[in-house]
Design a protein around this motif. Structure first.
Motif, PDB file in Angstrom:
ATOM      1  N   ASP A  83       0.831  -1.199   0.000  1.00  0.00           N
ATOM      2  CA  ASP A  83       0.000   0.000   0.000  1.00  0.00           C
ATOM      3  C   ASP A  83       0.868   1.253   0.000  1.00  0.00           C
ATOM      4  O   ASP A  83       1.726   1.428   0.880  1.00  0.00           O
ATOM      5  CB  ASP A  83      -0.910  -0.025   1.238  1.00  0.00           C
ATOM      6  CG  ASP A  83      -1.835   1.169   1.280  1.00  0.00           C
ATOM      7  OD1 ASP A  83      -2.854   1.147   0.588  1.00  0.00           O
ATOM      8  OD2 ASP A  83      -1.509   2.133   2.007  1.00  0.00           O
ATOM      9  N   THR A  84       0.638   2.133  -0.961  1.00  0.00           N
ATOM     10  CA  THR A  84       1.474   3.335  -1.099  1.00  0.00           C
ATOM     11  C   THR A  84       1.362   4.248   0.120  1.00  0.00           C
ATOM     12  O   THR A  84       2.358   4.813   0.575  1.00  0.00           O
ATOM     13  CB  THR A  84       1.087   4.114  -2.373  1.00  0.00           C
ATOM     14  OG1 THR A  84       1.272   3.262  -3.511  1.00  0.00           O
ATOM     15  CG2 THR A  84       1.950   5.353  -2.545  1.00  0.00           C
ATOM     16  N   GLY A  85       0.144   4.405   0.655  1.00  0.00           N
ATOM     17  CA  GLY A  85      -0.047   5.255   1.833  1.00  0.00           C
ATOM     18  C   GLY A  85       0.734   4.746   3.032  1.00  0.00           C
ATOM     19  O   GLY A  85       1.396   5.518   3.742  1.00  0.00           O
ATOM     20  N   GLN A  86       0.674   3.443   3.270  1.00  0.00           N
ATOM     21  CA  GLN A  86       1.424   2.838   4.383  1.00  0.00           C
ATOM     22  C   GLN A  86       2.929   2.979   4.151  1.00  0.00           C
ATOM     23  O   GLN A  86       3.686   3.278   5.081  1.00  0.00           O
ATOM     24  CB  GLN A  86       1.058   1.351   4.512  1.00  0.00           C
ATOM     25  CG  GLN A  86      -0.365   1.069   4.958  1.00  0.00           C
ATOM     26  CD  GLN A  86      -0.559   1.203   6.463  1.00  0.00           C
ATOM     27  OE1 GLN A  86       0.353   1.553   7.202  1.00  0.00           O
ATOM     28  NE2 GLN A  86      -1.766   0.925   6.930  1.00  0.00           N
ATOM     29  N   PRO A 182       7.083   1.217  11.213  1.00  0.00           N
ATOM     30  CA  PRO A 182       5.710   1.130  11.720  1.00  0.00           C
ATOM     31  C   PRO A 182       4.648   1.208  10.628  1.00  0.00           C
ATOM     32  O   PRO A 182       4.897   1.711   9.531  1.00  0.00           O
ATOM     33  CB  PRO A 182       5.607   2.356  12.634  1.00  0.00           C
ATOM     34  CG  PRO A 182       6.505   3.361  11.963  1.00  0.00           C
ATOM     35  CD  PRO A 182       7.660   2.559  11.414  1.00  0.00           C
ATOM     36  N   SER A 183       3.471   0.698  10.944  1.00  0.00           N
ATOM     37  CA  SER A 183       2.304   0.881  10.085  1.00  0.00           C
ATOM     38  C   SER A 183       1.595   2.153  10.538  1.00  0.00           C
ATOM     39  O   SER A 183       1.894   2.695  11.608  1.00  0.00           O
ATOM     40  CB  SER A 183       1.361  -0.317  10.199  1.00  0.00           C
ATOM     41  OG  SER A 183       0.858  -0.419  11.523  1.00  0.00           O
ATOM     42  N   LEU A 184       0.641   2.612   9.763  1.00  0.00           N
ATOM     43  CA  LEU A 184      -0.094   3.842  10.081  1.00  0.00           C
ATOM     44  C   LEU A 184      -0.735   3.759  11.464  1.00  0.00           C
ATOM     45  O   LEU A 184      -0.700   4.727  12.229  1.00  0.00           O
ATOM     46  CB  LEU A 184      -1.164   4.093   9.008  1.00  0.00           C
ATOM     47  CG  LEU A 184      -2.130   5.258   9.241  1.00  0.00           C
ATOM     48  CD1 LEU A 184      -1.378   6.581   9.290  1.00  0.00           C
ATOM     49  CD2 LEU A 184      -3.191   5.299   8.138  1.00  0.00           C
ATOM     50  N   ASP A 185      -1.303   2.608  11.807  1.00  0.00           N
ATOM     51  CA  ASP A 185      -2.005   2.446  13.084  1.00  0.00           C
ATOM     52  C   ASP A 185      -1.076   2.559  14.284  1.00  0.00           C
ATOM     53  O   ASP A 185      -1.519   2.871  15.389  1.00  0.00           O
ATOM     54  CB  ASP A 185      -2.722   1.088  13.135  1.00  0.00           C
ATOM     55  CG  ASP A 185      -3.869   1.011  12.127  1.00  0.00           C
ATOM     56  OD1 ASP A 185      -4.332   2.075  11.680  1.00  0.00           O
ATOM     57  OD2 ASP A 185      -4.287  -0.118  11.787  1.00  0.00           O
ATOM     58  N   MET A 193      -4.481  11.373  10.476  1.00  0.00           N
ATOM     59  CA  MET A 193      -3.763  11.590   9.226  1.00  0.00           C
ATOM     60  C   MET A 193      -4.356  10.673   8.161  1.00  0.00           C
ATOM     61  O   MET A 193      -4.740   9.543   8.457  1.00  0.00           O
ATOM     62  CB  MET A 193      -2.268  11.295   9.398  1.00  0.00           C
ATOM     63  CG  MET A 193      -1.549  12.270  10.306  1.00  0.00           C
ATOM     64  SD  MET A 193      -1.472  13.946   9.594  1.00  0.00           S
ATOM     65  CE  MET A 193      -0.595  14.823  10.910  1.00  0.00           C
ATOM     66  N   GLU A 194      -4.421  11.165   6.928  1.00  0.00           N
ATOM     67  CA  GLU A 194      -5.053  10.416   5.843  1.00  0.00           C
ATOM     68  C   GLU A 194      -4.117  10.306   4.641  1.00  0.00           C
ATOM     69  O   GLU A 194      -4.285  11.015   3.634  1.00  0.00           O
ATOM     70  CB  GLU A 194      -6.364  11.105   5.451  1.00  0.00           C
ATOM     71  CG  GLU A 194      -7.362  11.160   6.597  1.00  0.00           C
ATOM     72  CD  GLU A 194      -8.567  12.031   6.312  1.00  0.00           C
ATOM     73  OE1 GLU A 194      -9.682  11.493   6.205  1.00  0.00           O
ATOM     74  OE2 GLU A 194      -8.369  13.261   6.172  1.00  0.00           O
ATOM     75  N   PRO A 195      -3.125   9.423   4.729  1.00  0.00           N
ATOM     76  CA  PRO A 195      -2.177   9.284   3.615  1.00  0.00           C
ATOM     77  C   PRO A 195      -2.832   8.821   2.318  1.00  0.00           C
ATOM     78  O   PRO A 195      -2.315   9.078   1.230  1.00  0.00           O
ATOM     79  CB  PRO A 195      -1.167   8.251   4.142  1.00  0.00           C
ATOM     80  CG  PRO A 195      -1.886   7.521   5.227  1.00  0.00           C
ATOM     81  CD  PRO A 195      -2.796   8.524   5.842  1.00  0.00           C
ATOM     82  N   ASN A 196      -3.998   8.157   2.432  1.00  0.00           N
ATOM     83  CA  ASN A 196      -4.706   7.734   1.212  1.00  0.00           C
ATOM     84  C   ASN A 196      -5.127   8.941   0.372  1.00  0.00           C
ATOM     85  O   ASN A 196      -5.122   8.901  -0.861  1.00  0.00           O
ATOM     86  CB  ASN A 196      -5.933   6.891   1.570  1.00  0.00           C
ATOM     87  CG  ASN A 196      -6.909   7.622   2.490  1.00  0.00           C
ATOM     88  OD1 ASN A 196      -6.505   8.135   3.542  1.00  0.00           O
ATOM     89  ND2 ASN A 196      -8.174   7.665   2.119  1.00  0.00           N
TER      90      ASN A 196
END
Length: 204
Positions: A83-86, A182-185, A193-196
């Motif tokens: 996932d690009t956001g992660q 780390p992951s977003l969570d 924050m909304e990397p998506n």
């Protein structure tokens, strides 16, 4: 290193959120935006505006990195598997200045960048003054001898407003190991924050 030219807490008021979770943020006293038109009625925001705001918030949180540097990080994240956001969050959390901030060696990300640029930080025992350096899993980040006695750092280590996250393992008060990406969570953001949305912004 680029120098920040605007007052950092104006970003809080522009976003309407305390993005670093600092008690003295002006948004705690004035929820409206900065400037003479800050109190005007808010109009409906377009999809582009929402995406732009998400990008500005994330970029600002990481010390207001330059657009060129931030976009390059996004491009690297998009070329990685998964996932690009992660991936983007993982790469931003691997910046040396951010690891210094997470380790509570500095009260703010801006102070963390300054401490690095002034040569007070060691990576695996070697002095490094490049704030954007990518830290690898297993790297040990430590304070130089002079830094251990700096009032700014001692103050930061006693701040009650944030904790050292699990992916940064302390060893005493002057050394940490970067355990994993780390992951977003797992990232302790004070606000959502909304990397998506950032991915959508650059994918237009």
């Amino acid at each position: 290193m680029s120098k920040r030219k605007s007052a950092k807490y104006k970003l809080d008021r522009r976003m309407g959120e305390n993005i670093w979770g600092r008690p003295k943020s002006s948004v705690n006293r004035r929820s409206y935006g900065p400037g003479q038109h800050g109190q005007r009625r808010k109009s409906k925001v377009s999809d582009y505006g929402i995406q732009l705001r998400a990008k500005q918030k994330l970029k600002g949180y990481y010390g207001d990195v330059t657009e060129k540097q931030f976009k390059r990080t996004y491009q690297e994240a998009s070329s990685m598997k998964g996932d690009t956001g992660q991936n983007l969050i993982g790469l931003l959390e691997q910046r040396l200045d951010m690891v210094v901030y997470r380790a509570k060696f500095a009260p703010t990300i801006f102070a963390a960048r300054q401490i690095v640029s002034h040569g007070h930080i060691r990576v695996n025992g070697v002095k490094c003054n490049i704030a954007s350096r990518r830290i690898k899993v297993g790297d040990v980040i430590s304070l130089g001898n002079k830094a251990k006695e700096m009032a700014l750092i001692i103050e930061a280590q006693g701040l009650p407003e944030r904790e050292v996250p699990d992916y940064v393992a302390p060893d005493g008060t002057d050394k940490v190991t970067f355990v994993r990406v780390p992951s977003l969570d797992e990232v302790p953001y004070p606000v959502k924050m909304e990397p998506n949305l950032v991915v959508e912004f650059y994918s237009r």
